[in-house]
Design a protein around this motif. Structure first.
Motif, short mmCIF file in Angstrom:
data_model
loop_
_atom_site.label_atom_id
_atom_site.label_comp_id
_atom_site.label_asym_id
_atom_site.label_seq_id
_atom_site.Cartn_x
_atom_site.Cartn_y
_atom_site.Cartn_z
N ASN A 170 -23.63 -144.59 -15.26
CA ASN A 170 -24.67 -144.78 -16.26
C ASN A 170 -24.38 -145.99 -17.15
O ASN A 170 -23.26 -146.18 -17.59
N VAL A 171 -25.46 -146.74 -17.41
CA VAL A 171 -25.41 -147.81 -18.39
C VAL A 171 -26.45 -147.45 -19.45
O VAL A 171 -27.64 -147.34 -19.15
N TYR A 172 -25.98 -147.26 -20.67
CA TYR A 172 -26.86 -146.81 -21.76
C TYR A 172 -27.62 -147.98 -22.39
O TYR A 172 -27.19 -149.13 -22.31
N PRO A 173 -28.76 -147.68 -23.04
CA PRO A 173 -29.55 -148.73 -23.69
C PRO A 173 -28.71 -149.54 -24.68
O PRO A 173 -27.86 -149.00 -25.38
N GLY A 174 -28.95 -150.85 -24.69
CA GLY A 174 -28.24 -151.74 -25.61
C GLY A 174 -26.90 -152.21 -25.09
O GLY A 174 -26.20 -152.96 -25.77
N THR A 175 -26.52 -151.79 -23.90
CA THR A 175 -25.24 -152.19 -23.32
C THR A 175 -25.37 -153.58 -22.70
O THR A 175 -26.35 -153.88 -22.03
N SER A 176 -24.39 -154.42 -22.91
CA SER A 176 -24.39 -155.75 -22.30
C SER A 176 -23.41 -155.77 -21.14
O SER A 176 -22.50 -154.96 -21.07
N GLY A 177 -23.62 -156.69 -20.22
CA GLY A 177 -22.68 -156.87 -19.11
C GLY A 177 -23.24 -156.59 -17.73
O GLY A 177 -22.56 -156.81 -16.73
N LEU A 178 -24.50 -156.12 -17.63
CA LEU A 178 -25.08 -155.82 -16.32
C LEU A 178 -25.65 -157.09 -15.72
O LEU A 178 -26.39 -157.83 -16.37
#
Length: 193
Positions: free
Chosen positions: A118-126
């Motif tokens: 999971n990558v949550y909202p507001g996460t950077s790096g994708l």
């Protein structure tokens, strides 16, 4: 819920992320450079093993990388509305079974029940890394079909059926070609969550 760092010798298992989706959603992801999920936490869901059985739609499999922290998460995370604290640069690899303390041995690691990432909202790096593959069942025959010639009205009793078939094939081919081009144009681009 228990969080653990990925053992140094295992990080390679988590470097490539896969996301099955529809052609239209894939086009939207690349056009808007944004991805999110429909779960409570609105987190985007990925798999490290091209797992399609939990996908909402599986017409195309997109490939991503994550440039940031990778954490292993153990325990029941379903229906979690909020991201774990300090998750702005972190992807969470969820495990539904296994002993968090056994991750440091090959035997213990092999007994873990990986669920999804999971990558949550507001996460950077994708980062987008291309199209991995097309679903064989969905595209069966379509990818190998040659573009039919447009039917003429001379055979008026079958014209409506033939034009629908023609429109379906040309529309699917156009969407596929558009996605392939957008994929090429967006490899290496950052995708917002």
């Amino acid at each position: 819920m228990t969080l653990k760092d990925i053992p140094s010798g295992k990080i390679g298992l988590f470097e490539v992320l896969y996301h099955w989706t529809s052609i239209d959603d894939a086009l939207s992801i690349l056009k808007n450079k944004e991805i999110y999920g429909e779960d409570h936490g609105k987190h985007a869901n990925f798999s490290i093993n091209r797992r399609a059985d939990i996908a909402k739609s599986k017409e195309v499999c997109l490939k991503f990388k994550f440039n940031g922290q990778h954490k292993m998460m153990f325990g029941d995370t379903f229906d979690t509305k909020d991201a774990p604290l300090n998750s702005h640069n972190t992807i969470f690899h969820l495990f539904s079974s296994g002993d968090p303390e056994s991750i440091y041995t090959d035997e213990g690691f092999s007994k873990l029940g990986y669920w999804q990432s999971n990558v949550y909202p507001g996460t950077s790096g994708l980062e987008f890394d291309g199209i991995e593959c097309w679903d064989e069942e969905y595209w069966k025959g379509l990818l190998s079909q040659t573009l039919p010639s447009k039917p003429s009205r001379l055979a008026f009793w079958s014209y409506k059926e033939n034009i629908r078939s023609y429109d379906r094939v040309t529309d699917n081919k156009a969407r596929q070609n558009k996605l392939i081009q957008q994929s090429k144009d967006n490899v290496g681009q950052t995708i917002k969550t």
